[in-house]
Enzyme design. Structure first.
Site, short mmCIF file in Angstrom:
data_model
loop_
_atom_site.label_atom_id
_atom_site.label_comp_id
_atom_site.label_asym_id
_atom_site.label_seq_id
_atom_site.Cartn_x
_atom_site.Cartn_y
_atom_site.Cartn_z
N HIS A 471 9.48 -37.23 -9.97
CA HIS A 471 9.91 -35.95 -10.52
C HIS A 471 11.43 -35.81 -10.47
CE1 HIS A 471 9.66 -31.51 -11.21
NE2 HIS A 471 10.78 -31.53 -10.49
N GLU A 472 12.00 -36.02 -9.30
CA GLU A 472 13.45 -35.85 -9.18
C GLU A 472 14.21 -36.86 -10.03
OE1 GLU A 472 14.79 -33.27 -7.98
OE2 GLU A 472 12.90 -32.49 -7.19
N HIS A 475 14.86 -35.57 -13.44
CA HIS A 475 16.10 -34.82 -13.54
C HIS A 475 17.30 -35.76 -13.66
CE1 HIS A 475 14.49 -30.84 -12.83
NE2 HIS A 475 14.00 -31.16 -11.66
N HIS A 478 17.72 -37.03 -17.07
CA HIS A 478 18.26 -35.99 -17.95
C HIS A 478 19.79 -35.98 -17.86
CE1 HIS A 478 17.29 -31.65 -19.54
NE2 HIS A 478 17.83 -32.41 -20.46
#
Length: 688
Positions: A471-472, A475, A478
């Site tokens: 999940h991290e 980021h 992104h």
């Protein structure tokens, strides 16, 4: 404040290290304060020059000039706030308490400058033919000034400045007190018999934590940020589970680290500020500038999902209660039993539990053969650890990221282990933001809070921690893939209820059979995780969704409840916090004692110490987009370079340079649909 800064200060000039990585080997606590103060002074002077420019406003002399301004301040603040959240010290705490109101005043001085706004407003109303990213920048800049209160009268602006200073200071206070409360609430165990069920590495870590705090020969169970604690799924001792759970849920409610006066003041001041800006409450203010559009839209979604989620949780509770009854006839299921018996039931039904999985989930292998491998197969990325570059703490690892053509893309820093000086949870930060205007490439950081093993021992993960790692890194992608012109549009500079979307999509690759086969290898024998276990993991994805959805929705609804109040409706007595919380959960239909909110008010850092006030709904709002996008990947063949390149080009690379929902429609070919989310969460009843 002074613009004079010693040339020897590491922030005085841009870092000469690769990609502009801050020179942490040279940076000391003593460098932050003068650099921040000088940065504010320099920034104010730059903005003053823009506001008083005798030439008519143009994109170049106003918008672009604002994007170029404040670079010293930006360099100092990105490094400072990253370190203060990941490795705080009393000295850093003092600096943060001092600069918080100064920064609020600094921002207000710019956003409430009517001369500057007049130039922006003139551009906004001129009907200029602009490139799409510049047009969006103008729109967002104009909106930001209006929302900041630039059109208010003098008296209202004066009060707004006071409110912003108080709110910023209280956010710092809440975070500092919560970290202290969390450290103080750690559970000391002196009888090893209580640790039955905990694996050897967890015991070893607890022994080391106890020794570090002066309790040699004992074991210290440090708390994680959410209500539920990982140890609750493992500890066979019901008494220990109860002790840990109760320590978790009373954090911040009294003693020396009482967060209740602070959270009440924050709720009241944010409510007053929202009304001053023309909104009925803070929730309306937040939602109006997000993809949700309104607090009513947020409420409609949460209220739609809650009844079915709680119904699913009650069904799950019946099965867990039966399992407890078999162990202890007559015993009543309690919230501290849930995780333990959920694991027991899953083990019985699936012949699999976290204890069996953990030896196959070693941190370094999950990172390199899981997270990095998926990024390679999807996007062609490769990673090289840079042992010659240092982070802000000895535990930080630095990786250079290369594109498929061998060109350097940026740096990725991984800070995975917990420590007393790190706030709870997991998050991503930028140290350098990509911008072609400034010719800068990204430097991003992922922080987790995994228990650090004893020297020489492996770091073994629970499956939830594997998902968090993916999940991290979503980021991080992104930020790394950002390909924008303006720094304010870089990477994750998107609405709060959109920012979780790419990271949630990246979780899907943790479940991909080819990726699992690469990273799920026994850390001692080298044997792959049995194929039937991988199948079982996939089959079990909906196990416990009633609990997971209910605890999340309870927190999201609690966040909304606090921030739908007017100033006079906020309780004044800290002792009323529990009653308010109970009444809010009852009204929302999620008052199920066996499943308390993921965060109770006193340790709800997202709502009171972080940037998610009235925005905790963002996770499930973004999950609508995520689940729909996962379906798109599956419809188009799943894990492939073609799909990865399309997702990167259509969405990840665009950052905040356009309306984010347009970026989604470019990818999906239509507006998002909620059906995939309902199916994933086991909420088919909602659609009925």
């Amino acid at each position: 404040m002074t613009a004079e800064l010693d040339a020897e200060n590491p922030f005085a000039a841009p870092s000469t290290l690769p990609y502009g990585l801050p020179d942490f080997a040279r940076i000391g606590e003593e460098h932050y304060r003068p650099a921040i103060l000088a940065g504010m002074a320099e920034h104010r002077a730059e903005v003053e020059a823009i506001a008083t420019d005798p030439e008519p406003p143009t994109v170049e002399n106003t918008l672009v000039a604002l994007e170029r301004a404040g670079r010293l301040l930006h360099r100092a603040l990105t490094a400072f706030f990253n370190q203060s959240s990941a490795d705080s010290t009393p000295g850093l705490d003092e600096i943060e308490a001092e600069i918080a109101p100064l920064l609020a005043a600094h921002t207000d001085a710019i956003r409430l400058d009517r001369r500057l706004f007049a130039r922006i407003d003139a551009l906004h109303t001129a009907g200029l033919e602009l490139e799409p990213d510049t047009a969006w920048l103008l729109h967002r800049t104009h909106t930001a000034f209006v929302r900041a209160g630039v059109r208010l009268g003098d008296d209202a602006q004066d009060r707004l400045r006071e409110l912003n200073a108080e709110i910023t200071s209280l956010e710092t206070t809440f975070g500092r007190d919560l970290l202290a409360a969390q450290n103080a609430a750690a559970v000391l165990v002196t009888d090893e018999a209580e640790l039955v069920g905990l694996p050897d590495d967890a015991r070893s870590a607890a022994a080391r934590a106890a020794a570090e705090r002066g309790h040699a020969g004992a074991w210290l169970l440090e708390l994680e940020l959410p209500t539920q604690q990982g140890v609750l799924a493992m500890a066979a001792s019901r008494a220990l589970r109860e002790r840990v759970f109760r320590a978790s849920v009373v954090r911040g409610a009294g003693d020396d680290h009482d967060t209740r006066p602070t959270l009440l003041a924050l709720a009241r001041l944010r409510a007053e500020r929202a009304q001053l800006l023309g909104f009925p409450h803070h929730a309306a203010f937040v939602a109006s500038d997000a993809t949700a559009g309104s607090a009513e839209a947020v409420a409609e979604m949460l209220d739609r999902l809650a009844p079915a989620a709680v119904a699913n949780a009650r069904t799950e509770a019946e099965e867990l209660a039966a399992a407890l009854e078999r162990d202890e006839p007559g015993a009543q299921l309690a919230p501290w039993d849930w995780s333990y018996y959920a694991q027991r039931v899953r083990a019985e039904r699936r012949s699999l539990d976290d204890a069996a999985l953990r030896p196959y989930l070693e941190l370094d292998r999950v990172l390199t053969e899981g997270v990095f491998r998926a990024a390679h197969e999807l996007y062609g990325l490769t990673f090289t650890e840079r042992h010659d570059l240092v982070g802000y703490h000895p535990d930080v690892r630095v990786f250079e990221v290369f594109d498929e053509d061998g060109a350097g893309l940026g740096l990725f820093l991984g800070d995975f282990w917990t420590r007393d000086s790190k706030r709870g949870g997991a998050w991503m930060n930028n140290l350098v933001e990509q911008s072609s205007l400034l010719d800068e490439k990204p430097v991003v950081v992922n922080n987790l809070n995994i228990t650090k093993p004893a020297a020489g021992e492996p770091t073994l993960l629970a499956w939830d921690q594997v998902i968090t790692l993916f999940h991290e890194f979503g980021h991080a992608l992104h930020g790394l893939f950002s390909a924008v012109r303006y720094p304010s549009q870089s990477g994750t500079e998107v609405p709060r209820d959109f920012v979780e979307y790419p990271s949630q999509v990246n979780e899907m690759w943790a479940w991909h059979p080819r990726i699992v086969a690469a990273f799920a290898v026994h850390h001692v024998t080298g044997e792959p995780m049995p194929a039937q276990w991988v199948t079982t993991l996939l089959d079990a994805r909906q196990d416990g969704e009633g609990f997971a959805t209910t605890e999340y929705l309870s927190a999201a609804l609690l966040d909304q409840a606090w921030y739908r109040l007017s100033p006079h409706e906020v309780p004044t007595d800290p002792a009323q916090v529990d009653d308010f919380e109970a009444a809010a959960l009852e009204r929302a239909g999620v008052a199920f004692a066996l499943v308390p909110p993921r965060y109770r008010s006193t340790y709800f850092n997202h709502a009171f110490g972080g940037g998610y006030s009235a925005g905790y709904y963002s996770y499930i709002w973004s999950e609508v987009l995520d689940a729909d996008t996962v379906e798109w990947f599956e419809e188009n063949g799943g894990l492939s370079r073609a799909n990865g390149d399309r997702f990167r080009a259509s969405l990840l690379s665009r950052g905040g340079s356009m309306d984010p929902m347009e970026a989604f429609r470019d990818l999906r070919g239509r507006a998002p649909q909620i059906g995939p989310l309902l199916a994933r969460r086991g909420l088919a009843a909602v659609a009925a």
